[in-house]
Design a protein around this motif. Structure first.
Motif, PDB file in Angstrom:
ATOM      1  N   ARG A  89      46.332  36.787  39.388  1.00 58.78           N
ATOM      2  CA  ARG A  89      44.874  36.842  39.293  1.00 58.78           C
ATOM      3  C   ARG A  89      44.352  37.796  40.341  1.00 58.78           C
ATOM      4  O   ARG A  89      44.883  37.861  41.454  1.00 58.78           O
ATOM      5  CB  ARG A  89      44.262  35.465  39.535  1.00 58.78           C
ATOM      6  CG  ARG A  89      44.591  34.463  38.450  1.00 58.78           C
ATOM      7  CD  ARG A  89      43.900  33.155  38.694  1.00 58.78           C
ATOM      8  NE  ARG A  89      42.456  33.363  38.890  1.00 58.78           N
ATOM      9  CZ  ARG A  89      41.631  32.424  39.319  1.00 58.78           C
ATOM     10  NH1 ARG A  89      42.075  31.237  39.614  1.00 58.78           N
ATOM     11  NH2 ARG A  89      40.359  32.676  39.470  1.00 58.78           N
ATOM     12  N   THR A  90      43.299  38.482  40.032  1.00 65.37           N
ATOM     13  CA  THR A  90      42.629  39.330  41.018  1.00 65.37           C
ATOM     14  C   THR A  90      41.386  38.606  41.496  1.00 65.37           C
ATOM     15  O   THR A  90      40.624  38.037  40.706  1.00 65.37           O
ATOM     16  CB  THR A  90      42.228  40.695  40.419  1.00 65.37           C
ATOM     17  OG1 THR A  90      41.400  40.477  39.307  1.00 65.37           O
ATOM     18  CG2 THR A  90      43.461  41.489  40.029  1.00 65.37           C
ATOM     19  N   VAL A  91      41.211  38.597  42.809  1.00 72.01           N
ATOM     20  CA  VAL A  91      40.095  37.880  43.425  1.00 72.01           C
ATOM     21  C   VAL A  91      39.469  38.794  44.468  1.00 72.01           C
ATOM     22  O   VAL A  91      40.188  39.485  45.214  1.00 72.01           O
ATOM     23  CB  VAL A  91      40.589  36.574  44.092  1.00 72.01           C
ATOM     24  CG1 VAL A  91      39.447  35.846  44.770  1.00 72.01           C
ATOM     25  CG2 VAL A  91      41.277  35.685  43.093  1.00 72.01           C
ATOM     26  N   ASP A  92      38.158  38.822  44.515  1.00 72.49           N
ATOM     27  CA  ASP A  92      37.453  39.571  45.557  1.00 72.49           C
ATOM     28  C   ASP A  92      37.644  38.827  46.886  1.00 72.49           C
ATOM     29  O   ASP A  92      37.734  37.604  46.927  1.00 72.49           O
ATOM     30  CB  ASP A  92      35.983  39.688  45.208  1.00 72.49           C
ATOM     31  CG  ASP A  92      35.246  40.614  46.149  1.00 72.49           C
ATOM     32  OD1 ASP A  92      34.182  40.215  46.654  1.00 72.49           O
ATOM     33  OD2 ASP A  92      35.768  41.730  46.400  1.00 72.49           O
ATOM     34  N   SER A  93      37.720  39.558  47.981  1.00 71.39           N
ATOM     35  CA  SER A  93      37.982  38.926  49.291  1.00 71.39           C
ATOM     36  C   SER A  93      36.861  37.974  49.699  1.00 71.39           C
ATOM     37  O   SER A  93      37.089  36.999  50.399  1.00 71.39           O
ATOM     38  CB  SER A  93      38.183  39.997  50.361  1.00 71.39           C
ATOM     39  OG  SER A  93      37.027  40.821  50.462  1.00 71.39           O
TER      40      SER A  93
END
Length: 100
Positions: A89-93
């Motif tokens: 999954r890609t997640v914003d910091s």
């Protein structure tokens, strides 16, 4: 004083004996005797309290140190994380700290 024949004179009344317990003010409760059982119960209760406070304090220190080591990422970075099912999954910091 008139004496009758064959009757012994009455013995004088004895003065009242002081009681074994001192007089205490009304409304004041009597403390229980400090028996061995009571002293051991207080001792073990105190030891239990000390151990409980020590364990809670240790847990707080460990948790605090663990939280401090969580990585902090600058805003605007994209993170690639693997979830429990094994998918990436890609997640914003900025969202990363909210997910924890």
């Amino acid at each position: 004083m008139i004496r009758r024949a064959g009757v012994a004179p009455a013995a004088p009344a004895a003065p009242p004996r002081p009681s074994a317990e001192p007089a205490r003010p009304a409304g004041r409760r009597r403390l229980p005797r400090l028996t061995l059982r009571l002293r051991l119960a207080v001792l073990f209760g105190g030891l239990l309290a000390v151990v409980a406070v020590t364990l809670l304090g240790t847990a707080a220190v460990v948790l605090d140190r663990t939280i401090r080591t969580i990585p902090q990422f600058p805003a605007g970075q994209t993170l690639l994380l693997r979830d429990s099912a094994g998918r990436m999954r890609t997640v914003d910091s900025a969202d990363f700290s909210r997910l924890l």
